[in-house]
Design a protein around this motif. Structure first.
Motif, PDB file in Angstrom:
ATOM      1  N   ILE A  56      -8.346  14.228  13.469  1.00 28.28           N
ATOM      2  CA  ILE A  56      -8.464  14.460  12.019  1.00 28.28           C
ATOM      3  C   ILE A  56      -7.706  13.384  11.251  1.00 28.28           C
ATOM      4  O   ILE A  56      -8.220  12.797  10.290  1.00 28.28           O
ATOM      5  CB  ILE A  56      -7.929  15.869  11.655  1.00 28.28           C
ATOM      6  CG1 ILE A  56      -8.874  16.939  12.200  1.00 28.28           C
ATOM      7  CG2 ILE A  56      -7.770  16.013  10.145  1.00 28.28           C
ATOM      8  CD1 ILE A  56      -8.322  18.346  12.130  1.00 28.28           C
ATOM      9  N   MET A  57      -6.469  13.098  11.665  1.00 28.85           N
ATOM     10  CA  MET A  57      -5.676  12.069  10.985  1.00 28.85           C
ATOM     11  C   MET A  57      -6.299  10.684  11.147  1.00 28.85           C
ATOM     12  O   MET A  57      -6.253   9.860  10.232  1.00 28.85           O
ATOM     13  CB  MET A  57      -4.241  12.077  11.523  1.00 28.85           C
ATOM     14  CG  MET A  57      -3.484  13.382  11.291  1.00 28.85           C
ATOM     15  SD  MET A  57      -3.479  13.896   9.548  1.00 28.85           S
ATOM     16  CE  MET A  57      -2.310  12.730   8.876  1.00 28.85           C
ATOM     17  N   GLN A  58      -6.901  10.445  12.307  1.00 27.75           N
ATOM     18  CA  GLN A  58      -7.580   9.168  12.540  1.00 27.75           C
ATOM     19  C   GLN A  58      -8.755   9.004  11.587  1.00 27.75           C
ATOM     20  O   GLN A  58      -8.978   7.916  11.031  1.00 27.75           O
ATOM     21  CB  GLN A  58      -8.073   9.101  13.987  1.00 27.75           C
ATOM     22  CG  GLN A  58      -8.762   7.796  14.355  1.00 27.75           C
ATOM     23  CD  GLN A  58      -7.817   6.615  14.280  1.00 27.75           C
ATOM     24  OE1 GLN A  58      -6.722   6.645  14.813  1.00 27.75           O
ATOM     25  NE2 GLN A  58      -8.240   5.561  13.589  1.00 27.75           N
ATOM     26  N   LYS A  59      -9.488  10.076  11.366  1.00 29.17           N
ATOM     27  CA  LYS A  59     -10.637  10.038  10.455  1.00 29.17           C
ATOM     28  C   LYS A  59     -10.187   9.740   9.030  1.00 29.17           C
ATOM     29  O   LYS A  59     -10.803   8.932   8.327  1.00 29.17           O
ATOM     30  CB  LYS A  59     -11.374  11.385  10.512  1.00 29.17           C
ATOM     31  CG  LYS A  59     -12.591  11.451   9.609  1.00 29.17           C
ATOM     32  CD  LYS A  59     -13.251  12.815   9.707  1.00 29.17           C
ATOM     33  CE  LYS A  59     -14.448  12.906   8.754  1.00 29.17           C
ATOM     34  NZ  LYS A  59     -15.096  14.247   8.810  1.00 29.17           N
TER      35      LYS A  59
ATOM     36  N   GLN B  34      -9.318  26.488   8.033  1.00 32.05           N
ATOM     37  CA  GLN B  34     -10.062  25.629   7.132  1.00 32.05           C
ATOM     38  C   GLN B  34      -9.067  25.041   6.131  1.00 32.05           C
ATOM     39  O   GLN B  34      -8.409  25.789   5.403  1.00 32.05           O
ATOM     40  CB  GLN B  34     -11.169  26.399   6.415  1.00 32.05           C
ATOM     41  CG  GLN B  34     -12.293  26.837   7.350  1.00 32.05           C
ATOM     42  CD  GLN B  34     -13.407  27.549   6.614  1.00 32.05           C
ATOM     43  OE1 GLN B  34     -13.168  28.194   5.602  1.00 32.05           O
ATOM     44  NE2 GLN B  34     -14.628  27.450   7.136  1.00 32.05           N
ATOM     45  N   ALA B  35      -8.950  23.733   6.118  1.00 35.39           N
ATOM     46  CA  ALA B  35      -7.899  23.086   5.324  1.00 35.39           C
ATOM     47  C   ALA B  35      -8.497  22.022   4.409  1.00 35.39           C
ATOM     48  O   ALA B  35      -9.620  21.541   4.605  1.00 35.39           O
ATOM     49  CB  ALA B  35      -6.856  22.454   6.244  1.00 35.39           C
ATOM     50  N   GLU B  36      -7.716  21.678   3.412  1.00 33.49           N
ATOM     51  CA  GLU B  36      -8.094  20.638   2.457  1.00 33.49           C
ATOM     52  C   GLU B  36      -6.856  19.803   2.155  1.00 33.49           C
ATOM     53  O   GLU B  36      -5.767  20.350   1.935  1.00 33.49           O
ATOM     54  CB  GLU B  36      -8.649  21.257   1.181  1.00 33.49           C
ATOM     55  CG  GLU B  36      -9.226  20.242   0.210  1.00 33.49           C
ATOM     56  CD  GLU B  36      -9.906  20.923  -0.982  1.00 33.49           C
ATOM     57  OE1 GLU B  36     -10.938  20.428  -1.438  1.00 33.49           O
ATOM     58  OE2 GLU B  36      -9.376  21.958  -1.456  1.00 33.49           O
TER      59      GLU B  36
ATOM     60  N   LEU C 161       0.853  -1.182   0.000  1.00 36.79           N
ATOM     61  CA  LEU C 161       0.000   0.000   0.000  1.00 36.79           C
ATOM     62  C   LEU C 161       0.896   1.242   0.000  1.00 36.79           C
ATOM     63  O   LEU C 161       1.653   1.462   0.940  1.00 36.79           O
ATOM     64  CB  LEU C 161      -0.919   0.001   1.223  1.00 36.79           C
ATOM     65  CG  LEU C 161      -1.665   1.312   1.514  1.00 36.79           C
ATOM     66  CD1 LEU C 161      -2.534   1.725   0.330  1.00 36.79           C
ATOM     67  CD2 LEU C 161      -2.505   1.176   2.785  1.00 36.79           C
ATOM     68  N   LEU C 162       0.821   2.020  -1.069  1.00 40.35           N
ATOM     69  CA  LEU C 162       1.569   3.269  -1.181  1.00 40.35           C
ATOM     70  C   LEU C 162       0.591   4.435  -1.096  1.00 40.35           C
ATOM     71  O   LEU C 162      -0.442   4.427  -1.776  1.00 40.35           O
ATOM     72  CB  LEU C 162       2.307   3.341  -2.524  1.00 40.35           C
ATOM     73  CG  LEU C 162       3.287   2.217  -2.875  1.00 40.35           C
ATOM     74  CD1 LEU C 162       3.832   2.426  -4.275  1.00 40.35           C
ATOM     75  CD2 LEU C 162       4.419   2.166  -1.872  1.00 40.35           C
ATOM     76  N   PHE C 163       0.892   5.420  -0.257  1.00 43.93           N
ATOM     77  CA  PHE C 163       0.054   6.618  -0.239  1.00 43.93           C
ATOM     78  C   PHE C 163       0.933   7.859  -0.285  1.00 43.93           C
ATOM     79  O   PHE C 163       2.062   7.879   0.222  1.00 43.93           O
ATOM     80  CB  PHE C 163      -0.873   6.632   0.979  1.00 43.93           C
ATOM     81  CG  PHE C 163      -0.188   6.908   2.289  1.00 43.93           C
ATOM     82  CD1 PHE C 163      -0.006   8.204   2.759  1.00 43.93           C
ATOM     83  CD2 PHE C 163       0.280   5.858   3.067  1.00 43.93           C
ATOM     84  CE1 PHE C 163       0.624   8.450   3.965  1.00 43.93           C
ATOM     85  CE2 PHE C 163       0.910   6.088   4.277  1.00 43.93           C
ATOM     86  CZ  PHE C 163       1.080   7.396   4.722  1.00 43.93           C
ATOM     87  N   ASN C 164       0.406   8.899  -0.905  1.00 44.36           N
ATOM     88  CA  ASN C 164       1.147  10.143  -1.108  1.00 44.36           C
ATOM     89  C   ASN C 164       0.223  11.318  -0.818  1.00 44.36           C
ATOM     90  O   ASN C 164      -0.848  11.448  -1.415  1.00 44.36           O
ATOM     91  CB  ASN C 164       1.653  10.214  -2.554  1.00 44.36           C
ATOM     92  CG  ASN C 164       2.233  11.573  -2.890  1.00 44.36           C
ATOM     93  OD1 ASN C 164       2.914  12.175  -2.064  1.00 44.36           O
ATOM     94  ND2 ASN C 164       1.951  12.064  -4.090  1.00 44.36           N
ATOM     95  N   ILE C 165       0.615  12.158   0.144  1.00 37.62           N
ATOM     96  CA  ILE C 165      -0.130  13.396   0.382  1.00 37.62           C
ATOM     97  C   ILE C 165       0.258  14.354  -0.737  1.00 37.62           C
ATOM     98  O   ILE C 165       1.310  14.999  -0.708  1.00 37.62           O
ATOM     99  CB  ILE C 165       0.189  13.989   1.765  1.00 37.62           C
ATOM    100  CG1 ILE C 165      -0.200  12.982   2.857  1.00 37.62           C
ATOM    101  CG2 ILE C 165      -0.546  15.309   1.971  1.00 37.62           C
ATOM    102  CD1 ILE C 165       0.093  13.440   4.267  1.00 37.62           C
TER     103      ILE C 165
ATOM    104  N   ILE D 298     -10.008  13.262  -1.111  1.00 37.97           N
ATOM    105  CA  ILE D 298      -9.920  14.706  -0.852  1.00 37.97           C
ATOM    106  C   ILE D 298     -10.795  14.997   0.355  1.00 37.97           C
ATOM    107  O   ILE D 298     -12.013  14.775   0.316  1.00 37.97           O
ATOM    108  CB  ILE D 298     -10.370  15.532  -2.068  1.00 37.97           C
ATOM    109  CG1 ILE D 298      -9.447  15.238  -3.261  1.00 37.97           C
ATOM    110  CG2 ILE D 298     -10.351  17.020  -1.730  1.00 37.97           C
ATOM    111  CD1 ILE D 298      -9.862  15.938  -4.541  1.00 37.97           C
ATOM    112  N   GLU D 299     -10.186  15.470   1.405  1.00 40.78           N
ATOM    113  CA  GLU D 299     -10.888  15.666   2.671  1.00 40.78           C
ATOM    114  C   GLU D 299     -10.771  17.128   3.116  1.00 40.78           C
ATOM    115  O   GLU D 299      -9.678  17.712   3.139  1.00 40.78           O
ATOM    116  CB  GLU D 299     -10.288  14.754   3.737  1.00 40.78           C
ATOM    117  CG  GLU D 299     -10.967  14.819   5.074  1.00 40.78           C
ATOM    118  CD  GLU D 299     -12.295  14.078   5.103  1.00 40.78           C
ATOM    119  OE1 GLU D 299     -13.019  14.213   6.107  1.00 40.78           O
ATOM    120  OE2 GLU D 299     -12.605  13.357   4.123  1.00 40.78           O
TER     121      GLU D 299
END
Length: 395
Positions: A270-273, A230-232, A207-211, A254-255
């Motif tokens: 937030i990171m947990q969500k 307010q962030a995205e 599993l690779l993920f990239n912010i 996209i959160e």
């Protein structure tokens, strides 16, 4: 007292240990000769040939050399030594079952033995065979995103572990493993500790993920004077099949979120969500939620879910075959009802059946927008549900 004893026995069964296994092979042979020793020789040669398919000539030469003494005890000891040497350890001893003289020659019957002792390390806990292996990597590039990614990686790992569907493999702590390996090889550790080596699991999926994007705007309330952010955030993720390097699943999340006070607990939540959404997406693709049991108007699931979450469930019908590839792409799904999670334990969740008639084996998915999607016949999914659990995507 009985319960305490049972728990103790269960814990003992999960302990790590080195298991010793001893096996003995045997083969019989018959031989004849003008002397007792020659008859035994030929019987041994035949038995060893049966035991391991070894070279008869090399055995015969070695054993003939060993019969230069007339003392029966030395003959037997030398035979055993020469048998082991000639067969490179494929046989280690023999017994003379019978020797008799007939028509001027001797006939002997012998049995050859080979004893093998092996040791194997048995890891503590449940066996890993029933679960697929996955490794999680944060491939975010710049410093801020990589730092956020490290936190997100840990939370995704926790989510996957709590699902009890994967063996999650560590690939970030090599230095610590090297220290332990050095200790085992140093001579200070007990000899059996060496069997812990060469047991490392190799991954099935990566599993690779990239912010890939991070944006925010700070606003100040004219009424209270307090500021909020307010962030995205945009996160790309994909699942690779290690053996073939195929991309088996890919998506972008996209959160949007609001940070009011910037506290550690708020950031963690937030990171947990986000981690929960990514993990749930992957789990639903590989292991769609399946009803394990229906009892007392509740649907029971064999994993931990979120309290209050609602799901729509579907029964599986006719398998659908792709017109071009002829592969089975899934089954027609017919909606069977809705459930709401009302009770949760670390391993089991209970959902109240809100509507419909749900049965064992039905597939359930989170309700979008908290309501009915407005259809009774579900999507044609791109997976095949296995009878023993899990889903085959061609993964």
């Amino acid at each position: 007292m009985k319960k305490i004893l049972l728990i103790f026995l269960c814990l003992c069964a999960l302990e790590a240990k080195v298991v010793t296994n001893t096996t003995t092979k045997q083969a019989s042979g018959e031989g004849s000769g003008l002397s007792r020793e020659e008859a035994i020789n030929n019987a041994i040669i035949e038995a060893i040939g049966k035991l391991n398919g070894v070279s008869i000539n090399s055995i015969k030469k070695s054993i003939n050399i060993s019969t230069s003494t007339n003392e029966s005890t030395n003959i037997k000891d030398t035979y055993s030594e020469q048998i082991n040497k000639a067969t490179k350890g494929s046989a280690d001893s023999y017994e003379v079952d019978s020797v008799f003289e007939e028509n001027g020659k001797y006939i002997a019957n012998v049995t050859i033995y080979k004893t093998t002792t092996t040791k194997k390390y048995v890891a503590p806990g449940l066996k890993a065979d029933s679960r697929r292996n996955i490794s999680v990597f944060n491939v975010s590039h710049n410093k801020i995103q990589a730092s956020l990614g490290a936190t997100l990686q840990q939370k995704i790992i926790t989510e996957l572990l709590q699902s009890r569907k994967f063996n999650v493999l560590d690939r970030d702590s090599q230095g610590y493993y090297d220290m332990e390996k050095a200790l085992i090889k140093s001579g200070d550790a007990m000899s059996d500790e060496v069997y812990k080596l060469k047991n490392v699991l190799v991954t099935d999926y990566i599993l690779l993920f990239n912010i890939s994007g991070l944006d925010g705007e700070q606003k100040k309330s004219n009424l209270t004077g307090k500021t909020k952010l307010q962030a995205e955030i945009s996160i790309d993720y994909r699942v690779l099949l290690f053996a073939t390097r195929q991309i088996k699943y890919s998506n972008t999340l996209i959160e949007k979120f609001t940070i009011k006070n910037g506290s550690l607990s708020e950031d963690e939540a937030i990171m947990q969500k986000i981690a929960h959404k990514i993990s749930s997406d992957i789990l639903n693709a590989i292991y769609p939620l399946k009803v394990a049991e229906v009892a007392n108007e509740e649907a029971v699931f064999s994993q931990k879910l979120d309290m209050g979450e609602s799901y729509e469930c579907f029964s599986l019908g006719k398998a659908i075959t792709d017109s071009y590839t002829k592969e089975t792409t899934g089954h027609i799904e017919t909606k069977s009802g809705n459930v709401e999670i009302t009770r949760v334990t670390p391993k089991i969740s209970y959902g109240k059946i809100i509507e419909g008639s749900i049965k064992n084996g039905d597939i359930c998915r989170p309700l979008s927008n908290g309501g009915d999607n407005g259809y009774k016949v579900g999507r044609d999914p791109n997976y095949k549900v296995n009878e023993g659990g899990g889903v085959k995507l061609g993964w």
